[in-house]
Design an enzyme around this catalytic site. Structure first.
Site, mmCIF file in Angstrom:
data_model
loop_
_atom_site.group_PDB
_atom_site.id
_atom_site.type_symbol
_atom_site.label_atom_id
_atom_site.label_comp_id
_atom_site.label_asym_id
_atom_site.label_seq_id
_atom_site.Cartn_x
_atom_site.Cartn_y
_atom_site.Cartn_z
ATOM 1 N N GLU A 1 56.140 78.138 -46.376
ATOM 2 C CA GLU A 1 55.222 77.807 -45.299
ATOM 3 C C GLU A 1 54.160 76.641 -45.738
ATOM 4 O O GLU A 1 52.792 76.602 -45.349
ATOM 5 C CB GLU A 1 54.235 78.904 -44.535
ATOM 6 C CG GLU A 1 55.420 79.864 -43.607
ATOM 7 C CD GLU A 1 55.817 79.104 -42.693
ATOM 8 O OE1 GLU A 1 55.280 78.552 -41.982
ATOM 9 O OE2 GLU A 1 57.132 79.343 -42.406
ATOM 10 N N GLY B 1 65.323 83.722 -46.802
ATOM 11 C CA GLY B 1 65.353 85.117 -46.931
ATOM 12 C C GLY B 1 66.130 85.759 -46.003
ATOM 13 O O GLY B 1 66.451 85.135 -44.805
ATOM 14 N N ASP C 1 53.423 74.140 -49.152
ATOM 15 C CA ASP C 1 52.964 74.123 -50.692
ATOM 16 C C ASP C 1 51.406 73.901 -50.402
ATOM 17 O O ASP C 1 50.962 73.076 -49.648
ATOM 18 C CB ASP C 1 53.460 72.986 -51.446
ATOM 19 C CG ASP C 1 52.634 72.595 -52.722
ATOM 20 O OD1 ASP C 1 53.181 73.455 -53.707
ATOM 21 O OD2 ASP C 1 51.733 71.948 -52.616
HETATM 22 C C1 LIG Z 1 59.918 83.523 -51.941
HETATM 23 C C2 LIG Z 1 60.162 82.490 -51.121
HETATM 24 C C3 LIG Z 1 60.547 82.496 -49.771
HETATM 25 C C4 LIG Z 1 61.266 81.393 -48.984
HETATM 26 N N1 LIG Z 1 61.893 81.661 -47.913
HETATM 27 C C5 LIG Z 1 62.290 80.598 -47.103
HETATM 28 C C6 LIG Z 1 62.895 80.867 -45.928
HETATM 29 O O1 LIG Z 1 63.136 82.090 -45.480
HETATM 30 N N2 LIG Z 1 63.384 79.709 -45.231
HETATM 31 C C7 LIG Z 1 63.294 78.478 -45.735
HETATM 32 O O2 LIG Z 1 63.717 77.608 -45.295
HETATM 33 N N3 LIG Z 1 62.539 78.314 -47.091
HETATM 34 C C8 LIG Z 1 61.845 79.317 -47.623
HETATM 35 N N4 LIG Z 1 61.438 78.843 -48.805
HETATM 36 C C9 LIG Z 1 61.160 77.583 -49.442
HETATM 37 C C10 LIG Z 1 59.928 77.072 -49.342
HETATM 38 O O3 LIG Z 1 59.606 76.975 -47.936
HETATM 39 C C11 LIG Z 1 59.699 75.956 -50.359
HETATM 40 O O4 LIG Z 1 59.822 76.318 -51.555
HETATM 41 C C12 LIG Z 1 58.171 75.512 -49.867
HETATM 42 O O5 LIG Z 1 58.363 74.635 -48.722
HETATM 43 C C13 LIG Z 1 57.926 74.457 -51.140
HETATM 44 O O6 LIG Z 1 58.690 73.680 -51.093
HETATM 45 P P1 LIG Z 1 59.473 73.037 -52.589
HETATM 46 O O7 LIG Z 1 60.263 74.246 -53.142
HETATM 47 O O8 LIG Z 1 60.331 71.799 -52.185
HETATM 48 O O9 LIG Z 1 58.193 72.440 -53.533
HETATM 49 P P2 LIG Z 1 58.105 70.881 -53.923
HETATM 50 O O10 LIG Z 1 57.702 70.107 -52.661
HETATM 51 O O11 LIG Z 1 59.291 70.427 -54.811
HETATM 52 O O12 LIG Z 1 57.064 70.937 -54.988
HETATM 53 C C14 LIG Z 1 56.727 70.581 -56.159
HETATM 54 C C15 LIG Z 1 55.639 70.347 -56.791
HETATM 55 O O13 LIG Z 1 55.394 68.768 -55.971
HETATM 56 C C16 LIG Z 1 54.167 68.651 -55.465
HETATM 57 N N5 LIG Z 1 54.169 68.093 -54.260
HETATM 58 C C17 LIG Z 1 55.297 67.576 -53.383
HETATM 59 N N6 LIG Z 1 55.241 66.846 -52.486
HETATM 60 C C18 LIG Z 1 54.011 66.361 -52.766
HETATM 61 C C19 LIG Z 1 53.287 65.296 -51.976
HETATM 62 N N7 LIG Z 1 53.638 64.585 -51.036
HETATM 63 N N8 LIG Z 1 51.903 64.849 -52.613
HETATM 64 C C20 LIG Z 1 51.455 65.544 -53.783
HETATM 65 N N9 LIG Z 1 52.349 66.545 -54.467
HETATM 66 C C21 LIG Z 1 53.307 66.920 -53.953
HETATM 67 C C22 LIG Z 1 53.791 70.118 -54.928
HETATM 68 O O14 LIG Z 1 52.340 70.296 -54.930
HETATM 69 C C23 LIG Z 1 54.298 71.034 -55.965
HETATM 70 O O15 LIG Z 1 53.032 71.091 -57.225
HETATM 71 C C24 LIG Z 1 61.109 80.079 -49.519
HETATM 72 C C25 LIG Z 1 60.196 79.999 -50.973
HETATM 73 C C26 LIG Z 1 59.955 81.096 -51.654
HETATM 74 C C27 LIG Z 1 59.545 80.656 -52.910
#
Ligand SMILES: Cc1cc2nc3c(=O)[nH]c(=O)nc-3n(C[C@H](O)[C@H](O)[C@H](O)COP(=O)(O)OP(=O)(O)OC[C@H]3O[C@@H](n4cnc5c(N)ncnc54)[C@H](O)[C@@H]3O)c2cc1C
Ligand SMILES: Cc1cc2nc3c(=O)[nH]c(=O)nc-3n(C[C@H](O)[C@H](O)[C@H](O)COP(=O)(O)OP(=O)(O)OC[C@H]3O[C@@H](n4cnc5c(N)ncnc54)[C@H](O)[C@@H]3O)c2cc1C
Ligand SMILES: [Ca+2]
Lengths: 661, 661
Positions: A421, A174, A423
């Site tokens: 922060e 963000g 999932d």
């Molecule tokens: C509005 C918004 C603002 C954000 N702001 C920031 C920011 O300022 N800075 C920043 O760096 N990031 C930011 N983010 C990113 C955010 O931190 C990530 O989206 C978040 O950490 C989730 O990771 P992912 O998207 O890779 O989900 P993924 O890990 O890809 O999740 C996908 C699916 O896989 C599952 N999964 C993943 N790993 C496992 C596991 N080991 N066991 C079981 N299930 C699993 C999850 O439960 C989920 O259902 C932001 C995201 C959003 C949506």
């Protein structure tokens, strides 16, 4: 005219005292009251047009508000506490959230004293604007898998920051897309040909003169997100580095360092120190959950008292929908949850202080428990809040679907809290790991502490029987606690037993992970239930205030018990009869909430500006205002819509020309 | 390149055959395939920019598409069936939905033969455009409480349509705000000073020459709704009448009439005839639920196979998130639900035919059951679908929050299905009433029919014990059915018993309504479970197709059993041990779904255009396309954003001027 006046007269407690309880202290109440009104009364912070604005306009408007707020903060010489309340009540996600909420804390937590001195003084004055660039297109949850590299070049004493693949593009931060001049960038540290894992680096992204991206940097916005208005006021960004050089001293070096020669060394500052920040951030998220949920509940409660449907007798007024038991059974548990989350958030503030003090005394013994408990509470409260906001929207019938109800935007802006922060499922799996470890160590002499201390009584909990015999017995905190403890303990133990059947523990954990998440949820619900009960053991002044909170505490725990009765019954903690008594008591509690419902949401002390909802107006004057607001939609600029001559008229007149439209 | 090719090779069944099962027949499959590609390949129907458009632009664009589609339909001389598929695959809510879906059916169902002749011929050619104006600002669920009046004036042989109060303003009708020239308006019929309740009237709203509202009519759009794009392509409207006169013959007079003298008479056409339309509309809604849910599931399933996170061993690729059991336990039940809803929708088509035939034969005996069952299925499937879409969004982690994932818009456009055509809770209460009536008549000689026939075996069901002894026993349809029947029956009977403790039945029903809704849900879940099982008793051709459906049927029922195990345990239908065996079997079924998951969603045969999701792309090529799409956001039109000079630069340069911004 106060259309809810009659409702307000029914209250059996002192609303002004409850406002103080909700705020946390007289000081906090007065502060919130003053700042929220300051913001509400300033037309510069108007937000009722937000959901109608196209992205560019919307974003420019957010820049205007953020800068205006900053000016106000300076002109009025507001304290840090007051300034953060201003941002809170402006109620519009902006780059400032990340600057103050992530960039500054990252430097505070991970920077050396010199680094803090240099960068924080610039940041505090907003001479630079920073964001937190961790997530990449290919990696979010798995931070250790980040691909961005920071390779040390001993020749020039610099790091070379690079995005070697498409998936290594930073994605989501963000404030990054259009505003930030700097970022804390997380990248794999490579020196002497070796990869030392992910570390943070301060990187300047844009010129401070003309705001253009510096050489080697590609940066932009990642596009529209869920909802109108909502989080689209934020410039979540994409960022690529093409061999961008930064001085060595822009690696955040509190915990580990790279020397002039390129040697990697870990400092003697323990890594655990970083946990403090994490507890702090999660505490904030839990508090935000209670705020978001309470807003939705306030809207749905007031509107449910205004809305009448069916049941008119002899031409008299119809029934207020809040009087329907189905409405109550959906709404009141959410009202109780808002209070429950508020109190568990308060408790997390205490935990933060406790953890901080222990860290200073180099006592790391409570950290695993604090880590698990904050992870679980973040997950539990954000999931419940997201679902709860949406339920409140549905409780408002068709009108809840209008943006003027405030609920669509509240939902859309809130839901990412379930993902960022950590999932929520990934977090619950961490809790489950902690639970399994705790169970495996039972009897080893290692005593469970803090929120898991109940496991000390595991033998008792495995075979105890609930003593509930009549509905009112479920009002006894001890009976409730015992049932929730037994359920959580037995679910953990059952998982541990099933796990032990696997020769490979990791494989077992993977196979059973859905059950493990359920056990973790049970543990976290127990925490919230018990913190609500603990709160009630304190002295709570104010006429009838404590009684109301006792009712809400009962609603919260019995609603959970009913919703999850399968857990309680499957583990034999309670009998079907006792489950049914709980449900009976729950119904009785709803009737106690009913006369106080409006005043219980008034106690949040939210201005109409902050609520941003016509359905939730304090005065209950819903219909004329809904009607007025409709005409402001751009579509109503003209009576005959744009497109009539090109599309509607030819259709009606059967004059469609075969040429491409 | 097909990034999901390896996944597709794993399938243990013939996808082409499953496509036919999903579509319902070879004909239906070929039709859908042809029309969906026709739409997808026509750039006029592009929709990937939809979430970025401001309201006016968005709406004009919808007008363009609707008119273009109509032109296409005429030019290609498409059949009614084909035309409705075109509208379906254009996938953008528009006034045409209400014209064809509500206005025309209302006239068909409630108009006399002459009325049909006159108005339908105009409607079929779209020489007029109609909408369905029932809901008012003050009344939605309670249709009998509508306030708009239609007062017969015998002097002029006209009705005077009037909006006597603010709350009587029509509010919500789709297509009303900006497009419709006519409406079926529901109003209280008043003649000879007497109020005969709510009836339908055809009212012209706008001039057919210049589209201006006719004298006495105030009409406009009610403003922004949930989400970007989504339902904002629709002009849900507000409408007020100031003594608008219409000829007497514009009252829809099939069922009741007003004579030239102003005498009100009920025709001999039974009111029940109107039920046919209702069954038809609800059947459509259930089918739409399966389409919406299957889209979300298709997106989440494909992306879960593309997305990798954690678990890299020796630098190899990370684990596909679809391999995590938590992911499976959230996703696969939704996949199974999509199929379950599809089959129950198919069954509702049969029910519609059956009801229609019976009505023609003046056999009204099955109507109450058909009414309750369709109400319940509408409620059950739309609630589950709304929740399911949102769960699919969360299953995609952060990227699911981007509009380019398609999921935010899918959710926002779908959720009103929980509210329109009957609020889902109000509908479940209707089911509950029917259940209580059925229970009270047991033993009276009146035999329960259709979906409630299981109540005939009430004595057995009240005391039966499940015979399940090992996990695989839960694969036996008879064991599953018995458990679901026993649960539903016992919950109904328990409610009836509690009800009988109240001296006032209405009061009792109100007090226990939350429990009654739970009993109704149990009954409706049984219907879906049993229709899935019945489907499998048919001959289903295709290699491995039936086997896959058996697995999905098992997933659907055991997932429900696990989720609601509290019901099963509290009523003693199964033991804790049997509940745990079910859960074990469920886990095993997830492993069976896993290799077929991608092919099971491929079987929906959705084009990338229809899915509208980068995460759900058929080729799985997610990342480069996400990256490309980001740059199309208007915010990226310029590198330095609009607002930099006014707001960001003064902030950074500490040059904020005290003047109002
Ligand atoms: C509005 C918004 C603002 C954000 N702001 C920031 C920011 O300022 N800075 C920043 O760096 N990031 C930011 N983010 C990113 C955010 O931190 C990530 O989206 C978040 O950490 C989730 O990771 P992912 O998207 O890779 O989900 P993924 O890990 O890809 O999740 C996908 C699916 O896989 C599952 N999964 C993943 N790993 C496992 C596991 N080991 N066991 C079981 N299930 C699993 C999850 O439960 C989920 O259902 C932001 C995201 C959003 C949506
Ligand atoms: C997108 C959209 C499109 C629409 N299109 C049309 C259209 O084309 N034409 C048209 O005429 N209308 C339309 N509507 C209106 C729609 O039919 C109504 O919104 C719907 O019938 C629900 O009624 P309500 O809004 O009055 O809800 P309410 O009845 O006010 O519901 C509010 C709350 O009260 C509860 N409640 C109400 N009655 C009871 C009861 N007896 N017992 C227990 N609880 C109760 C409900 O469960 C809900 O929680 C549309 C609505 C939407 C959102
Ligand atoms: Ca559609």
């Amino acid at each position: 005219m106060d259309y809810l006046g009659a409702e307000r007269k029914k209250a059996e407690f002192d609303v002004e005292d409850m406002k103080i309880v909700w705020a946390g202290s007289i000081h906090a109440h007065q502060l919130s009251d003053r700042i929220s009104k300051l913001v509400a009364n300033d037309p510069a912070f108007r937000k009722d047009d937000r959901t109608m604005l196209a992205r560019k306009e919307l974003f420019k408007n957010t820049l205007r508000k953020a800068t205006y707020a900053w000016k106000l903060i300076n002109e009025l010489q507001l304290s840090e506490e007051e300034a953060s309340k201003v941002r809170f009540y402006v109620d519009e996600p902006a780059f400032t959230d990340l600057h103050w909420g992530m960039f500054v804390p990252a430097i505070k937590g991970q920077g050396t004293d010199e680094q803090q001195k240099k960068w924080l003084s610039l940041s505090y004055k907003m001479k630079i604007i920073g964001c937190y660039a961790q997530t990449e297109l290919g990696h979010g949850s798995n931070v250790q898998g980040l691909e961005t590299t920071a390779t040390f070049d001993p020749k020039t004493d610099e790091f070379i920051i690079d995005s070697p693949t498409l998936t290594s593009s930073k994605w989501w931060p963000g404030g990054l897309g259009k505003v930030s001049t700097h970022a804390v960038v997380y990248a794999r540290l490579i020196t002497g040909g070796q990869d030392y894992g992910v570390h943070g680096f301060i990187v300047q992204l844009r010129s401070l003169e003309d705001h253009n991206p510096l050489p080697g940097i590609t940066v932009g916005d990642i596009g529209m997100k869920f909802g109108n208005g909502a989080y689209n006021t934020m410039d979540n960004g994409v960022l690529r580095f093409d061999h961008v050089r930064i001085p060595r001293d822009q690696m955040l070096m509190r915990v580990s360092q790279v020397t002039r020669e390129g040697k990697f060394i870990e400092s003697d500052v323990p890594r655990q120190l970083l946990y403090g920040t994490m507890v702090y951030v999660r505490k904030t998220i839990v508090m935000d959950a209670s705020y978001a949920l309470s807003k939705a509940v306030c809207i749905a409660t007031r509107y449910s008292a205004v809305r009448r449907q069916f049941g008119s007798q002899n031409g008299g007024p119809e029934t207020q929908v809040i009087d329907y038991k189905t409405q109550q059974s959906r709404l009141f548990p959410l009202l109780a949850s808002a209070y429950a989350f508020r109190f568990v958030g308060e408790w997390l503030s205490w935990l933060y202080t406790d953890v901080t003090q222990r860290l200073q005394a180099k006592d790391y013994s409570t950290l695993p428990e604090a880590h698990a408990c904050t992870a679980g509470l973040k997950s539990l409260t954000t999931t419940a809040t997201a679902d709860g906001i949406e339920e409140c929207r549905k409780l408002c019938g068709g009108h809840g679907y209008l943006c003027t109800s405030g609920l669509p935007e509240l939902y859309a802006v809130y839901v990412p809290a379930c993902t960022y922060e950590g999932d929520n499922i990934v977090l619950m799996l961490q809790v489950a790991r902690f639970l399994m470890k705790t169970v495996s160590q039972l009897g080893s002499g290692k005593q469970p502490v803090g929120t898991i201390a109940y496991m000390k009584r595991i033998e008792h909990l495995m075979q105890s029987h609930s003593d509930v015999q009549k509905p009112q017995d479920w009002l006894k905190p001890s009976s409730v606690l015992e049932a929730f403890e037994a359920r959580a303990a037995r679910m953990s133990v059952a998982c541990a037993k099933n796990l032990s059947k696997f020769s490979n523990q990791e494989e077992g954990f993977a196979q059973l992970s859905a059950d493990l998440v359920e056990a973790a949820v049970a543990h976290c619900q127990l925490i919230v239930v018990s913190k609500f009960i603990e709160k009630l053991q304190q002295d709570i002044p104010g006429n009838g205030v404590k009684q109301q909170l006792e009712v809400l505490s009962g609603v919260y725990s019995l609603f959970l018990l009913h919703k999850h009765q399968g857990d309680f019954l499957a583990t034999g903690c309670i009998t079907p009869k006792q489950a049914s008594l709980a449900n009976e008591q729950l119904r009785a509690l709803y009737s106690k909430v009913r006369p106080n419902a409006i005043s219980l949401v008034d106690s949040f002390n939210y201005t109409d500006h902050f609520l941003g909802s016509i359905l939730g107006r304090y005065d209950g004057n819903v219909y004329p205002n809904l009607y007025e607001a409709a005409w402001k939609d751009p579509l109503n600029d003209s009576v005959v819509p744009d497109g009539y001559h090109d599309y509607i008229r030819p259709l009606l007149k059967q004059q469609l020309v075969p040429a491409k439209l």
